[in-house]
Design a protein around this motif. Sequence first.
Motif, PDB file in Angstrom:
ATOM      1  N   THR A  16       0.822  -1.192   0.000  1.00  0.00           N
ATOM      2  CA  THR A  16       0.000   0.000   0.000  1.00  0.00           C
ATOM      3  C   THR A  16       0.866   1.256   0.000  1.00  0.00           C
ATOM      4  N   ILE A  17       0.485   2.206  -0.841  1.00  0.00           N
ATOM      5  CA  ILE A  17       1.094   3.534  -0.811  1.00  0.00           C
ATOM      6  C   ILE A  17      -0.038   4.556  -0.887  1.00  0.00           C
ATOM      7  N   SER A  18       0.257   5.796  -0.591  1.00  0.00           N
ATOM      8  CA  SER A  18      -0.759   6.845  -0.675  1.00  0.00           C
ATOM      9  C   SER A  18      -0.641   7.584  -2.005  1.00  0.00           C
ATOM     10  N   LEU A  19      -1.701   8.269  -2.375  1.00  0.00           N
ATOM     11  CA  LEU A  19      -1.661   9.102  -3.575  1.00  0.00           C
ATOM     12  C   LEU A  19      -0.588  10.173  -3.448  1.00  0.00           C
ATOM     13  N   ASP A  20      -0.494  10.761  -2.263  1.00  0.00           N
ATOM     14  CA  ASP A  20       0.509  11.805  -2.059  1.00  0.00           C
ATOM     15  C   ASP A  20       1.919  11.270  -2.229  1.00  0.00           C
ATOM     16  N   LYS A  21       2.175  10.077  -1.686  1.00  0.00           N
ATOM     17  CA  LYS A  21       3.514   9.474  -1.837  1.00  0.00           C
ATOM     18  C   LYS A  21       3.810   9.223  -3.313  1.00  0.00           C
ATOM     19  N   PHE A  22       2.822   8.723  -4.046  1.00  0.00           N
ATOM     20  CA  PHE A  22       3.008   8.479  -5.475  1.00  0.00           C
ATOM     21  C   PHE A  22       3.287   9.785  -6.216  1.00  0.00           C
ATOM     22  N   SER A  23       2.531  10.832  -5.897  1.00  0.00           N
ATOM     23  CA  SER A  23       2.728  12.096  -6.607  1.00  0.00           C
ATOM     24  C   SER A  23       4.043  12.771  -6.233  1.00  0.00           C
ATOM     25  N   GLU A  24       4.493  12.591  -4.997  1.00  0.00           N
ATOM     26  CA  GLU A  24       5.741  13.216  -4.555  1.00  0.00           C
ATOM     27  C   GLU A  24       6.977  12.491  -5.064  1.00  0.00           C
ATOM     28  N   ASP A  25       6.865  11.187  -5.277  1.00  0.00           N
ATOM     29  CA  ASP A  25       8.059  10.420  -5.614  1.00  0.00           C
ATOM     30  C   ASP A  25       7.773   9.323  -6.644  1.00  0.00           C
ATOM     31  N   ALA A  26       7.129   9.697  -7.737  1.00  0.00           N
ATOM     32  CA  ALA A  26       6.756   8.716  -8.763  1.00  0.00           C
ATOM     33  C   ALA A  26       7.984   8.033  -9.371  1.00  0.00           C
ATOM     34  N   THR A  27       9.092   8.756  -9.487  1.00  0.00           N
ATOM     35  CA  THR A  27      10.302   8.158 -10.049  1.00  0.00           C
ATOM     36  C   THR A  27      10.824   7.040  -9.160  1.00  0.00           C
ATOM     37  N   GLN A  28      10.873   7.280  -7.870  1.00  0.00           N
ATOM     38  CA  GLN A  28      11.335   6.257  -6.926  1.00  0.00           C
ATOM     39  C   GLN A  28      10.379   5.062  -6.925  1.00  0.00           C
ATOM     40  N   ILE A  29       9.091   5.336  -6.987  1.00  0.00           N
ATOM     41  CA  ILE A  29       8.101   4.248  -7.000  1.00  0.00           C
ATOM     42  C   ILE A  29       8.269   3.413  -8.267  1.00  0.00           C
ATOM     43  N   SER A  30       8.522   4.061  -9.390  1.00  0.00           N
ATOM     44  CA  SER A  30       8.698   3.292 -10.631  1.00  0.00           C
ATOM     45  C   SER A  30       9.964   2.451 -10.606  1.00  0.00           C
ATOM     46  N   THR A  31      10.917   2.823  -9.778  1.00  0.00           N
ATOM     47  CA  THR A  31      12.138   2.032  -9.618  1.00  0.00           C
ATOM     48  C   THR A  31      11.889   0.801  -8.752  1.00  0.00           C
ATOM     49  N   ASN A  32      11.016   0.938  -7.760  1.00  0.00           N
ATOM     50  CA  ASN A  32      10.786  -0.133  -6.787  1.00  0.00           C
ATOM     51  C   ASN A  32       9.602  -1.041  -7.096  1.00  0.00           C
ATOM     52  N   PHE A  33       8.746  -0.645  -8.025  1.00  0.00           N
ATOM     53  CA  PHE A  33       7.529  -1.408  -8.307  1.00  0.00           C
ATOM     54  C   PHE A  33       7.388  -1.637  -9.808  1.00  0.00           C
ATOM     55  N   ASP A  34       6.644  -2.689 -10.167  1.00  0.00           N
ATOM     56  CA  ASP A  34       6.378  -2.993 -11.568  1.00  0.00           C
ATOM     57  C   ASP A  34       5.153  -2.260 -12.096  1.00  0.00           C
ATOM     58  N   ALA A  35       4.243  -1.876 -11.195  1.00  0.00           N
ATOM     59  CA  ALA A  35       3.019  -1.175 -11.586  1.00  0.00           C
ATOM     60  C   ALA A  35       2.403  -0.537 -10.350  1.00  0.00           C
ATOM     61  N   VAL A  36       1.467   0.375 -10.606  1.00  0.00           N
ATOM     62  CA  VAL A  36       0.652   0.963  -9.547  1.00  0.00           C
ATOM     63  C   VAL A  36      -0.794   0.583  -9.851  1.00  0.00           C
ATOM     64  N   MET A  37      -1.490   0.086  -8.830  1.00  0.00           N
ATOM     65  CA  MET A  37      -2.908  -0.256  -8.976  1.00  0.00           C
ATOM     66  C   MET A  37      -3.734   0.721  -8.142  1.00  0.00           C
ATOM     67  N   ILE A  38      -4.710   1.355  -8.786  1.00  0.00           N
ATOM     68  CA  ILE A  38      -5.612   2.266  -8.087  1.00  0.00           C
ATOM     69  C   ILE A  38      -6.980   1.596  -8.054  1.00  0.00           C
ATOM     70  N   THR A  39      -7.585   1.532  -6.859  1.00  0.00           N
ATOM     71  CA  THR A  39      -8.842   0.802  -6.683  1.00  0.00           C
ATOM     72  C   THR A  39     -10.006   1.758  -6.411  1.00  0.00           C
ATOM     73  N   PRO A  40     -11.244   1.293  -6.557  1.00  0.00           N
ATOM     74  CA  PRO A  40     -12.419   2.163  -6.503  1.00  0.00           C
ATOM     75  C   PRO A  40     -12.568   3.046  -5.265  1.00  0.00           C
ATOM     76  N   VAL A  41     -12.117   2.611  -4.104  1.00  0.00           N
ATOM     77  CA  VAL A  41     -12.327   3.425  -2.900  1.00  0.00           C
ATOM     78  C   VAL A  41     -11.610   4.766  -2.973  1.00  0.00           C
ATOM     79  N   ILE A  42     -10.673   4.908  -3.880  1.00  0.00           N
ATOM     80  CA  ILE A  42      -9.881   6.138  -3.967  1.00  0.00           C
ATOM     81  C   ILE A  42     -10.104   6.872  -5.299  1.00  0.00           C
TER      82      ILE A  42
END
Length: 171
Positions: free
Chosen positions: A53-79
């Motif tokens: 789990t990550i937050s939207l804010d974390k993704f927006s603040e550090d998308a480059t780092q997230i793309s280095t550590n993960f293969d994809a980002v999944m966004i689900t209906p609750v958000i």
Amino acid sequence: MRLNMILSFISIYFLLTLSACSNNEVKYDGEPLKIAVIGDIPELNNKNIHFETISLDKFSEDATQISTNFDAVMITPVIFEEASDDRFVDVYSDSEMPIIFFDSPKRHFPFIRAGATYETARWESLNNGSHTTIYLSDIDADIEDVWYFYLKDEKELDDLYKEIFQMVETL
């Protein structure tokens, strides 16, 4: 005594049924994938899939780092409503990794178009019958790629996950 046996049997049956429902086995046997989830983590089992789990804010603040550590980002209906806020449009468009909009009949459009939110996006024009969309933007090449995944019956949810994971593996 007989009533106790019946109640015990019902309790055991209920527990086994509940256990089976909460541990969906997805028959994906590809490369191990690490997927960042914004929203609810899917309840499924597969040794090759790791959700975090990550937050939207974390993704927006550090998308480059997230793309280095993960293969994809999944966004689900609750958000979805928050994720469709204009402040995240550039985050999705600038991301260098696949973004899975899981269970979004409105596809990816409310998320990548300024001025639209998930709630206000016109349903009729966006509904193509798909269940989930994978969106991938390549800023350098100025192209966007989109893949749609369909779910005919809830009983086929495991197959849907398998298709999604296989596509992420190829990207």
